[in-house]
Motif scaffolding. Structure first.
Motif, mmCIF file in Angstrom:
data_model
loop_
_atom_site.group_PDB
_atom_site.id
_atom_site.type_symbol
_atom_site.label_atom_id
_atom_site.label_comp_id
_atom_site.label_asym_id
_atom_site.label_seq_id
_atom_site.Cartn_x
_atom_site.Cartn_y
_atom_site.Cartn_z
ATOM 1 N N LYS A 128 22.178 59.214 79.875
ATOM 2 C CA LYS A 128 22.417 57.979 80.673
ATOM 3 C C LYS A 128 21.014 57.115 80.271
ATOM 4 N N ALA A 129 19.760 57.856 80.392
ATOM 5 C CA ALA A 129 18.487 57.119 80.071
ATOM 6 C C ALA A 129 18.335 56.741 78.627
ATOM 7 N N ARG A 130 19.228 57.142 77.830
ATOM 8 C CA ARG A 130 19.273 56.558 76.482
ATOM 9 C C ARG A 130 20.318 55.701 76.057
ATOM 10 N N GLY A 131 21.106 55.220 77.351
ATOM 11 C CA GLY A 131 21.988 54.302 77.046
ATOM 12 C C GLY A 131 23.447 55.039 76.666
ATOM 13 N N VAL A 132 23.650 56.308 76.789
ATOM 14 C CA VAL A 132 24.860 56.836 76.097
ATOM 15 C C VAL A 132 25.800 57.347 77.431
ATOM 16 N N GLU A 133 27.008 56.637 77.279
ATOM 17 C CA GLU A 133 27.708 56.965 78.473
ATOM 18 C C GLU A 133 28.337 58.148 78.275
ATOM 19 N N ARG A 142 23.145 53.249 62.483
ATOM 20 C CA ARG A 142 21.768 53.860 62.318
ATOM 21 C C ARG A 142 21.122 52.900 63.460
ATOM 22 N N TRP A 143 21.510 51.593 63.679
ATOM 23 C CA TRP A 143 20.442 50.878 64.681
ATOM 24 C C TRP A 143 20.951 50.774 66.100
ATOM 25 N N ASP A 144 22.193 51.576 66.187
ATOM 26 C CA ASP A 144 22.656 51.764 67.682
ATOM 27 C C ASP A 144 22.749 53.195 68.257
ATOM 28 N N THR A 145 21.933 53.376 69.307
ATOM 29 C CA THR A 145 21.975 54.692 69.630
ATOM 30 C C THR A 145 23.194 55.687 69.740
ATOM 31 N N ARG A 188 24.463 56.229 66.253
ATOM 32 C CA ARG A 188 23.779 56.956 65.594
ATOM 33 C C ARG A 188 23.744 58.392 65.946
ATOM 34 N N LEU A 189 23.949 58.767 67.194
ATOM 35 C CA LEU A 189 24.009 60.013 67.789
ATOM 36 C C LEU A 189 25.402 60.648 67.389
ATOM 37 N N LEU A 190 26.507 59.942 67.454
ATOM 38 C CA LEU A 190 27.665 60.314 66.957
ATOM 39 C C LEU A 190 27.899 60.670 65.413
ATOM 40 N N TYR A 191 27.302 59.846 64.802
ATOM 41 C CA TYR A 191 27.296 60.203 63.366
ATOM 42 C C TYR A 191 26.559 61.169 63.057
ATOM 43 N N HIS A 235 28.920 79.499 74.901
ATOM 44 C CA HIS A 235 28.408 78.260 75.605
ATOM 45 C C HIS A 235 27.081 78.078 75.892
ATOM 46 N N CYS A 236 26.077 78.869 75.954
ATOM 47 C CA CYS A 236 24.597 78.805 76.083
ATOM 48 C C CYS A 236 24.343 78.141 74.827
ATOM 49 N N ASP A 237 24.814 78.449 73.584
ATOM 50 C CA ASP A 237 24.258 77.868 72.167
ATOM 51 C C ASP A 237 24.812 76.600 72.156
ATOM 52 N N VAL A 238 25.917 76.230 72.558
ATOM 53 C CA VAL A 238 26.529 74.968 72.574
ATOM 54 C C VAL A 238 25.761 74.029 73.398
ATOM 55 N N VAL A 239 25.423 74.153 74.604
ATOM 56 C CA VAL A 239 24.600 73.544 75.420
ATOM 57 C C VAL A 239 23.261 73.401 75.204
ATOM 58 N N ALA A 240 22.561 74.311 74.307
ATOM 59 C CA ALA A 240 21.353 74.190 73.929
ATOM 60 C C ALA A 240 21.325 73.272 72.533
ATOM 61 N N GLY A 241 22.457 73.384 71.729
ATOM 62 C CA GLY A 241 22.520 72.472 70.969
ATOM 63 C C GLY A 241 22.563 70.957 71.119
ATOM 64 N N LEU A 242 23.239 70.775 72.080
ATOM 65 C CA LEU A 242 23.304 69.270 72.720
ATOM 66 C C LEU A 242 22.140 69.169 73.122
ATOM 67 N N GLY A 243 21.391 69.572 73.710
ATOM 68 C CA GLY A 243 20.008 69.225 74.365
ATOM 69 C C GLY A 243 19.125 68.785 73.225
ATOM 70 N N LEU A 244 19.204 69.760 72.068
ATOM 71 C CA LEU A 244 18.543 69.234 70.813
ATOM 72 C C LEU A 244 18.859 67.993 70.268
ATOM 73 N N VAL A 245 20.064 67.759 70.194
ATOM 74 C CA VAL A 245 20.722 66.505 69.550
ATOM 75 C C VAL A 245 20.003 65.411 70.383
ATOM 76 N N LEU A 246 20.247 65.374 71.993
ATOM 77 C CA LEU A 246 19.675 64.148 72.482
ATOM 78 C C LEU A 246 18.193 64.194 72.546
ATOM 79 N N GLU A 247 17.371 65.236 72.349
ATOM 80 C CA GLU A 247 15.902 65.207 72.373
ATOM 81 C C GLU A 247 15.555 64.707 70.955
ATOM 82 N N CYS A 248 16.073 65.338 69.786
ATOM 83 C CA CYS A 248 15.657 65.130 68.590
ATOM 84 C C CYS A 248 16.182 63.861 67.789
ATOM 85 N N LEU A 249 17.460 63.556 67.992
ATOM 86 C CA LEU A 249 17.808 62.754 67.326
ATOM 87 C C LEU A 249 18.168 61.216 67.902
#
Length: 266
Positions: A127-132, A187-190, A193-196, A252-266
């Motif tokens: 939400k903080a990144r504007g992603v619903e 690339r210019w829309d958060t 870009r995250l989806l791509y 399940h743990c690995d998917v959640v961890a991967g999602l966190g990485l995507v939100l943090e790094c991409l």
């Protein structure tokens, strides 16, 4: 086995034999039963999948060019094969696609492997990144199929399925004609870009267990990302490397961890 449309008996027997041979080669506990569904056309296959998703309440989807699919929405593993797509491919690639969904049915043969809960902290970051939430759920889907794909190919490689999986990895790494245009729009829309970028995780993770057997796959991965700026590629590769290095064996743990990485790094 279920036949949907005009499926020749010889074709059905051939695919069934390939699937059964793969199960016999896997020295792991196998599912008690598996439903094998063959579809003559892409339209018929997509219609069936849409109905099954609606019945199961699945809100994310995308066939991503799959030649065969797997699910367990009804409580037991189900393999779906689109003959219109599969039969135009080389024999080795056909085998790779069938073996992949067999591996998924062994590893991910329960409904809970298709349902993931997003932790509240990741919802807040999103939400903080504007992603619903709807977009976050689709990103989760891309991360989940990447993690499960890596698990499936790892199982197959351990049992000697190498060349067919290299063929499948190369197929997944093929560039599409609209990749450059899609990236320029995203690339210019958060959110876009995250989806791509999260959609690129599946082919990039899939090739990792195959690199010792085919180092050239790394160059193919680079070629797939040639239209993406180097700094973005570096972050994407870092996410892939971290996901592989920190895998726990708990999907399940690995998917959640991967999602966190995507939100943090991409």
């Amino acid at each position: 086995m279920e036949l949907h449309g005009a499926v020749a008996d010889e074709t059905a027997r051939s695919i069934q034999a390939e699937v059964e041979a793969c199960y016999r080669a896997l020295a792991v506990p196998l599912p008690a039963s598996v439903s094998l569904c063959l579809f003559d056309t892409l339209e018929r296959w997509r219609g069936f999948a849409a109905r099954q998703r609606a019945e199961a309440g699945v809100v994310t989807a995308g066939d991503e060019g799959f030649l065969a699919t797997h699910d367990a929405w009804a409580g037991e593993p189900r393999l779906g094969v689109c003959l219109e797509r599969l039969q135009v491919q080389p024999r080795l690639l056909q085998q790779g696609a069938l073996h992949q969904v067999v591996a998924h049915s062994v590893l991910h043969g329960r409904p809970d492997y298709y349902r993931f809960t997003i932790p509240g902290v990741l919802v807040s970051i999103s939400k903080a990144r504007g992603v619903e939430l709807e977009i976050l759920q689709q990103i989760l889907y891309f991360v989940a199929i990447a993690v499960k794909g890596h698990e499936a190919v790892s199982l197959l490689v351990r049992h000697g399925f190498i060349e067919d999986q290299i063929a499948l990895a190369l197929y997944q790494l093929e560039s599409r004609d609209d990749d450059v245009a899609l990236w320029k729009m995203a690339r210019w829309d958060t959110r876009s870009r995250l989806l791509y970028l999260s959609a690129q995780l599946k082919p990039l993770l899939y090739l990792q267990p195959l690199l010792p057997h085919s180092p050239g796959l790394a160059e193919c991965g680079q070629a797939m990302m040639a239209h993406i700026p180097p700094e973005t590629v570096e972050r994407l590769e870092s996410v892939v490397s971290t996901m592989v290095g920190q895998r726990s064996g708990d999907t399940h743990c690995d998917v959640v961890a991967g999602l966190g990485l995507v939100l943090e790094c991409l």
